[in-house]
Scaffold this motif. Sequence first.
Motif, PDB file in Angstrom:
ATOM      1  N   VAL A   1     -30.769 -23.451   8.391  1.00 13.75           N
ATOM      2  CA  VAL A   1     -31.700 -24.173   7.532  1.00 13.75           C
ATOM      3  C   VAL A   1     -31.495 -23.709   6.093  1.00 13.75           C
ATOM      4  O   VAL A   1     -31.401 -22.504   5.835  1.00 13.75           O
ATOM      5  CB  VAL A   1     -33.157 -23.934   7.990  1.00 13.75           C
ATOM      6  CG1 VAL A   1     -33.517 -22.460   7.962  1.00 13.75           C
ATOM      7  CG2 VAL A   1     -34.136 -24.740   7.154  1.00 13.75           C
ATOM      8  N   GLU A   2     -31.377 -24.653   5.176  1.00 14.46           N
ATOM      9  CA  GLU A   2     -31.247 -24.362   3.747  1.00 14.46           C
ATOM     10  C   GLU A   2     -30.139 -23.352   3.448  1.00 14.46           C
ATOM     11  O   GLU A   2     -30.280 -22.482   2.598  1.00 14.46           O
ATOM     12  CB  GLU A   2     -32.578 -23.840   3.191  1.00 14.46           C
ATOM     13  CG  GLU A   2     -33.737 -24.811   3.288  1.00 14.46           C
ATOM     14  CD  GLU A   2     -33.580 -25.997   2.343  1.00 14.46           C
ATOM     15  OE1 GLU A   2     -32.813 -25.876   1.352  1.00 14.46           O
ATOM     16  OE2 GLU A   2     -34.225 -27.036   2.571  1.00 14.46           O
ATOM     17  N   GLY A   3     -29.043 -23.442   4.175  1.00 14.81           N
ATOM     18  CA  GLY A   3     -27.912 -22.555   3.931  1.00 14.81           C
ATOM     19  C   GLY A   3     -27.994 -21.222   4.650  1.00 14.81           C
ATOM     20  O   GLY A   3     -27.104 -20.387   4.483  1.00 14.81           O
TER      21      GLY A   3
ATOM     22  N   GLY B   1     -37.790 -23.757   7.489  1.00 11.87           N
ATOM     23  CA  GLY B   1     -37.436 -23.393   6.120  1.00 11.87           C
ATOM     24  C   GLY B   1     -38.500 -22.635   5.363  1.00 11.87           C
ATOM     25  O   GLY B   1     -38.412 -22.508   4.142  1.00 11.87           O
TER      26      GLY B   1
ATOM     27  N   HIS C   1     -41.906 -22.333   1.039  1.00  9.64           N
ATOM     28  CA  HIS C   1     -40.657 -22.959   1.451  1.00  9.64           C
ATOM     29  C   HIS C   1     -39.504 -22.385   0.635  1.00  9.64           C
ATOM     30  O   HIS C   1     -39.597 -22.222  -0.581  1.00  9.64           O
ATOM     31  CB  HIS C   1     -40.715 -24.478   1.286  1.00  9.64           C
ATOM     32  CG  HIS C   1     -39.683 -25.178   2.095  1.00  9.64           C
ATOM     33  ND1 HIS C   1     -38.387 -25.373   1.639  1.00  9.64           N
ATOM     34  CD2 HIS C   1     -39.730 -25.721   3.343  1.00  9.64           C
ATOM     35  CE1 HIS C   1     -37.691 -26.005   2.574  1.00  9.64           C
ATOM     36  NE2 HIS C   1     -38.486 -26.235   3.620  1.00  9.64           N
ATOM     37  N   VAL C   2     -38.437 -22.063   1.327  1.00 12.01           N
ATOM     38  CA  VAL C   2     -37.324 -21.383   0.688  1.00 12.01           C
ATOM     39  C   VAL C   2     -36.669 -22.244  -0.384  1.00 12.01           C
ATOM     40  O   VAL C   2     -36.081 -21.713  -1.335  1.00 12.01           O
ATOM     41  CB  VAL C   2     -36.292 -20.954   1.755  1.00 12.01           C
ATOM     42  CG1 VAL C   2     -35.590 -22.166   2.351  1.00 12.01           C
ATOM     43  CG2 VAL C   2     -35.293 -19.955   1.183  1.00 12.01           C
ATOM     44  N   SER C   3     -36.795 -23.566  -0.271  1.00  8.96           N
ATOM     45  CA  SER C   3     -36.189 -24.433  -1.284  1.00  8.96           C
ATOM     46  C   SER C   3     -36.869 -24.289  -2.637  1.00  8.96           C
ATOM     47  O   SER C   3     -36.282 -24.606  -3.667  1.00  8.96           O
ATOM     48  CB  SER C   3     -36.262 -25.899  -0.833  1.00  8.96           C
ATOM     49  OG  SER C   3     -37.614 -26.311  -0.679  1.00  8.96           O
TER      50      SER C   3
ATOM     51  N   LYS D   1     -32.445 -18.764  -2.344  1.00 10.35           N
ATOM     52  CA  LYS D   1     -31.613 -19.777  -1.712  1.00 10.35           C
ATOM     53  C   LYS D   1     -30.145 -19.375  -1.830  1.00 10.35           C
ATOM     54  O   LYS D   1     -29.683 -18.934  -2.865  1.00 10.35           O
ATOM     55  CB  LYS D   1     -31.844 -21.129  -2.387  1.00 10.35           C
ATOM     56  CG  LYS D   1     -31.150 -22.269  -1.663  1.00 10.35           C
ATOM     57  CD  LYS D   1     -31.538 -23.609  -2.282  1.00 10.35           C
ATOM     58  CE  LYS D   1     -30.856 -24.749  -1.545  1.00 10.35           C
ATOM     59  NZ  LYS D   1     -31.206 -26.060  -2.121  1.00 10.35           N
TER      60      LYS D   1
END
Length: 306
Positions: free
Chosen positions: A78-80, A109, A130-132, A138
Motif C-alpha cells: 500500500v502506498e509504496g 494506508g 493516512h500515509v499519503s 511516503k
Amino acid sequence: MARARNIKPGLFENEELAELGPFDRLLFIGLWTLADREGRLEDRPKRIKMKLFPGDDYDVDEGLAALADKGFVSRYEVEGFAVVEVANFLKHQKPHGTEKDSLLPDANGFLTVNERGKGGCVTGGKHLVHVSGVPAIKGNNVNPTLDNGSATVAPQSDNALILRFTDSPNPEEEQELAPQEQRPAPEPEQGPPANEAKRGTRLPADWTLPDDWLAWALSERPEFGEAAMRKVGESFGDHWRAATGKGATKLDWQATWRNWVRNQRIPIGVQRAGPSLGSRPSNFVNLPKHTPDMYREESAHDGPNF
C-alpha cells in the motif's frame, strides 16, 4: 530492531500452526521480535532471513507464504510499502508504553499515532493518519514527527518491554493464534457513577458512600453496624476532601477506602461481635450467706483460743 516479546503456552497446542514445518513455526515466533508495536514489519524476506536464520538453509519467502495461507500473517502493498502484519498481534502482545509508533501503514494506508504523556509513555489515546498525507514518510522515508522513539523516549528505554506471562487454563477458549478477524470499532467507555471517585482524581465534593463500598465494609467490620459505618464514610469523605498536595489525588479510591475501614477503631459504646462481659456467668454464685451467728464466740471454752 529486535524486541523482546511474550510466548504463551497455547502456541504449541495450536492445530493450524502444527500443520506447518518446524522452521515455519519458528519463523512465526521470530516475526514477533521484528514487528513494531502494531505487529508490522517490512516484507523483505532476505533481511528477515539474516535476522532470524543467518546460518540455516531456509526459504523465508516460502515460509511467509505458508503462514499467510493459514491466516497467521497478512502480506500487502500500500502506498509504496510492502508490509507483513502479524494477525491478532495486540491481542497476545503488550508492547511497552515507551515503544515508538509504527512507521508502516495498515492495509488501508493508515498510520497509528499514539498520544504520549510525560516521559514518552502512551496515554491510551490514538488517532489514524493516512500515509499519503505525510510526505516525509511516503516512500519509506522516516517522518520525524512520527518517530516517537528519538523525540520523546530516552534511548535506554526505547526498546524496554514489560513481559506478561499468562498461562491459559483453556487454550481453545483464548483462541491462540487464530486467523486475523476484522476488529470492530471500540465501544465508548462508560464513566463511573457520579458519587464514585475516579482513579487518579480528587475526591468529588458531592461524594457519598456507595452501597457496594458500605456492604464490603460491613462484611469486613461487622462490629460497627450500618449507622456507625456510615459515619466512618462521612469521616473518610471529610478527610480526603480537605486533603492537599499529592495525597489529595489517589490512584485507587476504593483501595484507600478499604485501608481506611481496616484501620478504624470500634466506636465508644459499641461492643465487638460475640458474648459481652455482662453475659458471662459469675464465679461468685451459690456461696453461703454470711450471718452474725457464724462468727459468735462460744460462751464456755476451755483451753487456748486457737
